[in-house]
Design a protein around this motif. Structure first.
Motif, PDB file in Angstrom:
ATOM      1  N   ALA A  13       0.806  -1.217   0.000  1.00  0.00           N
ATOM      2  CA  ALA A  13       0.000   0.000   0.000  1.00  0.00           C
ATOM      3  C   ALA A  13       0.841   1.270   0.000  1.00  0.00           C
ATOM      4  CB  ALA A  13      -0.936  -0.012   1.205  1.00  0.00           C
ATOM      5  N   ASP A  14       1.982   1.248   0.705  1.00  0.00           N
ATOM      6  CA  ASP A  14       2.782   2.475   0.770  1.00  0.00           C
ATOM      7  C   ASP A  14       3.544   2.753  -0.522  1.00  0.00           C
ATOM      8  OD1 ASP A  14       4.470   0.352   1.070  1.00  0.00           O
ATOM      9  OD2 ASP A  14       5.627   1.216   2.715  1.00  0.00           O
ATOM     10  N   GLU A  15       3.584   1.774  -1.435  1.00  0.00           N
ATOM     11  CA  GLU A  15       4.247   1.973  -2.725  1.00  0.00           C
ATOM     12  C   GLU A  15       3.250   2.190  -3.869  1.00  0.00           C
ATOM     13  OE1 GLU A  15       7.156  -0.945  -3.891  1.00  0.00           O
ATOM     14  OE2 GLU A  15       7.485  -1.552  -1.802  1.00  0.00           O
ATOM     15  N   LEU A  16       2.008   1.733  -3.676  1.00  0.00           N
ATOM     16  CA  LEU A  16       1.055   1.630  -4.783  1.00  0.00           C
ATOM     17  C   LEU A  16       0.777   2.962  -5.493  1.00  0.00           C
ATOM     18  CD1 LEU A  16      -0.791  -0.346  -6.328  1.00  0.00           C
ATOM     19  CD2 LEU A  16      -2.557   0.107  -4.598  1.00  0.00           C
ATOM     20  N   PRO A  17       0.413   4.041  -4.794  1.00  0.00           N
ATOM     21  CA  PRO A  17       0.121   5.286  -5.517  1.00  0.00           C
ATOM     22  C   PRO A  17       1.299   5.775  -6.347  1.00  0.00           C
ATOM     23  CG  PRO A  17      -0.685   5.390  -3.259  1.00  0.00           C
ATOM     24  CD  PRO A  17       0.178   4.169  -3.344  1.00  0.00           C
ATOM     25  N   ARG A  18       2.504   5.665  -5.774  1.00  0.00           N
ATOM     26  CA  ARG A  18       3.689   6.130  -6.500  1.00  0.00           C
ATOM     27  C   ARG A  18       3.938   5.286  -7.744  1.00  0.00           C
ATOM     28  NH1 ARG A  18       8.635   4.243  -6.164  1.00  0.00           N
ATOM     29  NH2 ARG A  18       8.237   3.118  -4.220  1.00  0.00           N
ATOM     30  N   ARG A  19       3.728   3.969  -7.645  1.00  0.00           N
ATOM     31  CA  ARG A  19       3.937   3.096  -8.806  1.00  0.00           C
ATOM     32  C   ARG A  19       2.920   3.375  -9.907  1.00  0.00           C
ATOM     33  NH1 ARG A  19       7.452  -0.960  -8.995  1.00  0.00           N
ATOM     34  NH2 ARG A  19       8.639  -1.402  -7.089  1.00  0.00           N
ATOM     35  N   ILE A  20       1.668   3.610  -9.528  1.00  0.00           N
ATOM     36  CA  ILE A  20       0.652   3.930 -10.536  1.00  0.00           C
ATOM     37  C   ILE A  20       1.007   5.239 -11.241  1.00  0.00           C
ATOM     38  CG2 ILE A  20      -1.761   4.615 -10.858  1.00  0.00           C
ATOM     39  CD1 ILE A  20      -2.479   2.588  -8.650  1.00  0.00           C
ATOM     40  N   ALA A  21       1.402   6.241 -10.460  1.00  0.00           N
ATOM     41  CA  ALA A  21       1.774   7.528 -11.056  1.00  0.00           C
ATOM     42  C   ALA A  21       2.963   7.365 -11.999  1.00  0.00           C
ATOM     43  CB  ALA A  21       2.089   8.530  -9.953  1.00  0.00           C
ATOM     44  N   ALA A  22       3.934   6.542 -11.608  1.00  0.00           N
ATOM     45  CA  ALA A  22       5.112   6.339 -12.458  1.00  0.00           C
ATOM     46  C   ALA A  22       4.730   5.619 -13.752  1.00  0.00           C
ATOM     47  CB  ALA A  22       6.160   5.537 -11.685  1.00  0.00           C
ATOM     48  N   GLU A  23       3.811   4.645 -13.660  1.00  0.00           N
ATOM     49  CA  GLU A  23       3.432   3.890 -14.864  1.00  0.00           C
ATOM     50  C   GLU A  23       2.639   4.746 -15.841  1.00  0.00           C
ATOM     51  OE1 GLU A  23       2.429   0.003 -15.296  1.00  0.00           O
ATOM     52  OE2 GLU A  23       3.438  -0.758 -13.493  1.00  0.00           O
ATOM     53  N   VAL A  24       1.711   5.553 -15.361  1.00  0.00           N
ATOM     54  CA  VAL A  24       0.953   6.382 -16.301  1.00  0.00           C
ATOM     55  C   VAL A  24       1.866   7.406 -16.958  1.00  0.00           C
ATOM     56  CG1 VAL A  24      -1.264   6.050 -15.127  1.00  0.00           C
ATOM     57  CG2 VAL A  24       0.163   8.017 -14.518  1.00  0.00           C
ATOM     58  N   LEU A  25       2.896   7.832 -16.223  1.00  0.00           N
ATOM     59  CA  LEU A  25       3.850   8.779 -16.811  1.00  0.00           C
ATOM     60  C   LEU A  25       4.707   8.089 -17.870  1.00  0.00           C
ATOM     61  CD1 LEU A  25       5.008  11.656 -16.700  1.00  0.00           C
ATOM     62  CD2 LEU A  25       6.616  10.853 -14.953  1.00  0.00           C
ATOM     63  N   SER A  26       5.219   6.893 -17.556  1.00  0.00           N
ATOM     64  CA  SER A  26       6.110   6.203 -18.496  1.00  0.00           C
ATOM     65  C   SER A  26       5.371   5.748 -19.751  1.00  0.00           C
ATOM     66  CB  SER A  26       6.761   5.000 -17.811  1.00  0.00           C
ATOM     67  OG  SER A  26       5.801   4.003 -17.519  1.00  0.00           O
ATOM     68  N   GLN A  27       4.045   5.461 -19.626  1.00  0.00           N
ATOM     69  CA  GLN A  27       3.267   5.018 -20.791  1.00  0.00           C
ATOM     70  C   GLN A  27       2.555   6.192 -21.480  1.00  0.00           C
ATOM     71  OE1 GLN A  27       0.913   1.410 -20.366  1.00  0.00           O
ATOM     72  NE2 GLN A  27       1.968   0.901 -18.464  1.00  0.00           N
ATOM     73  N   ASP A  28       2.817   7.413 -21.016  1.00  0.00           N
ATOM     74  CA  ASP A  28       2.199   8.612 -21.591  1.00  0.00           C
ATOM     75  C   ASP A  28       0.674   8.482 -21.651  1.00  0.00           C
ATOM     76  OD1 ASP A  28       2.213  11.175 -22.662  1.00  0.00           O
ATOM     77  OD2 ASP A  28       2.323  10.445 -24.732  1.00  0.00           O
ATOM     78  N   VAL A  29       0.095   8.018 -20.553  1.00  0.00           N
ATOM     79  CA  VAL A  29      -1.355   7.801 -20.473  1.00  0.00           C
ATOM     80  C   VAL A  29      -2.066   9.136 -20.315  1.00  0.00           C
ATOM     81  CG1 VAL A  29      -3.196   6.774 -19.094  1.00  0.00           C
ATOM     82  CG2 VAL A  29      -1.070   5.502 -19.492  1.00  0.00           C
ATOM     83  N   ARG A  30      -3.137   9.325 -21.085  1.00  0.00           N
ATOM     84  CA  ARG A  30      -3.908  10.569 -21.017  1.00  0.00           C
ATOM     85  C   ARG A  30      -5.269  10.387 -20.352  1.00  0.00           C
ATOM     86  NH1 ARG A  30      -0.176  14.223 -21.041  1.00  0.00           N
ATOM     87  NH2 ARG A  30       1.341  13.866 -22.706  1.00  0.00           N
ATOM     88  N   VAL A  31      -5.889   9.219 -20.576  1.00  0.00           N
ATOM     89  CA  VAL A  31      -7.221   8.966 -20.018  1.00  0.00           C
ATOM     90  C   VAL A  31      -7.200   7.613 -19.315  1.00  0.00           C
ATOM     91  CG1 VAL A  31      -9.689   8.757 -20.496  1.00  0.00           C
ATOM     92  CG2 VAL A  31      -8.271  10.240 -21.933  1.00  0.00           C
TER      93      VAL A  31
END
Length: 315
Positions: free
Chosen positions: A66-84
């Motif tokens: 849980a203490d890593e999850l938000p940061r990992r999600i934010a990093a993945e959407v950034l690395s995959q250039d996710v918009r929606v």
């Protein structure tokens, strides 16, 4: 085609109206809502992850600590250039345990502060005041979709929060300027479209100012039917089964063998779509028919009085 593993961030599936437009975010495996018709509990990516995490569907667990999850999600959407992003395909971001712990808030806050341009939340759960405040603060980014049925039944949905509370949360977000849609899902023809249930439900939505609606119908498979037979009273089970053509399975996603389902009998479905669309139109709703669940194969284009969703209605 072999099922893909459950991933934190995944592209929309081929065959869906949002293919190529959205990414899913799946923060955890499992869901405690206990809906008897749930398809997610049967899907291989979910069952595989539940085994790996050593839990069961009713006891959801985060894919990362849980203490890593938000940061990992934010990093993945950034690395995959996710918009929606859409939350979620196989679970509900408003699972009560994670709303209470604050993990749902941390994930949505991380997404709201990321370069993601649109965050589509579809839920049968109930956001708390802190989550409502977060979505109000970032109202231009959020699209909120409350899934609800006119014939709400504790046998089918034993652990959902009270419908009135869920609609009140949706109305509060709409009043604050968050795009808010009520997703009538999953409807059962001949039950949810009964005038005695449908009309009061729609009148209640109107009173609350909730005038955007999408609707779609329950799909069945043999494993889902087995679960319904275990959980439902015989009379309700018989009424549901009678609405379905159990002689024909249609695959809904072309590359996914696990998406073969029984549909509502065509004559019942046409009559139901006419009833629901007619009532929505009469009462002044803006509405679409979910194209993924309602227009596979030979049914495509048949519902001329109900515009099919093209994936942008609630985005």
């Amino acid at each position: 085609m072999a099922a893909e593993p459950l991933r934190l961030v995944e592209k929309g599936s081929l065959g869906t109206c949002w293919y190529g437009k959205y990414h899913y975010v799946e923060p955890w495996a499992g869901c405690s809502h206990g809906c008897a018709y749930c398809y997610a509990r049967l899907r291989t990516p979910v069952t595989g992850k539940l085994r790996e995490l050593g839990t069961v569907f009713e006891d959801p667990r985060p894919l990362w600590p849980a203490d890593e999850l938000p940061r990992r999600i934010a990093a993945e959407v950034l690395s995959q250039d996710v918009r929606v992003v859409k939350l979620c395909r196989y679970t509900d971001i408003m699972n009560p345990a994670f709303v209470r712990s604050g993990l749902t808030w941390e994930i949505l806050d991380a997404l709201a502060r990321s370069p993601v341009e649109r965050i589509i939340v579809t839920t049968k759960g109930l956001p708390d005041e802190r989550l409502l405040a977060l979505m109000r603060e970032h109202k231009a980014k959020f699209s909120y979709n409350a899934a609800a049925r006119p014939a709400a039944d504790s046998a089918l949905e034993p652990h959902l929060p009270p419908l009135a509370d869920r609609l009140a949360a949706a109305a509060a977000l709409r009043s604050a300027g968050v795009q808010t849609t009520i997703h009538l899902d999953p409807l059962v023809a001949g039950i949810d479209d009964e005038a005695a249930k449908l009309r009061p439900f729609l009148d209640d939505l109107r009173r609350r100012g909730l005038l955007r609606v999408m609707f779609s119908y329950l799909l069945l498979s043999d494993p889902i039917l087995a679960r319904l037979r275990d959980q439902l009273p015989p009379r309700l089970l018989d009424r549901i089964v009678a609405a379905y053509d159990l002689t024909r399975l249609d695959r809904y996603l072309p590359r996914d063998e696990e998406t073969a389902y029984y549909s509502t009998r065509p004559e019942l479905k046409h009559a139901s779509v006419d009833k629901v669309a007619g009532a929505l139109r009469e009462l002044g709703f803006e509405f679409v028919l979910c194209s993924l669940k309602s227009t596979p194969g030979p049914e495509r284009g048949e519902y001329r009085d109900a515009k099919p969703c093209d994936g942008t209605f609630y985005a």
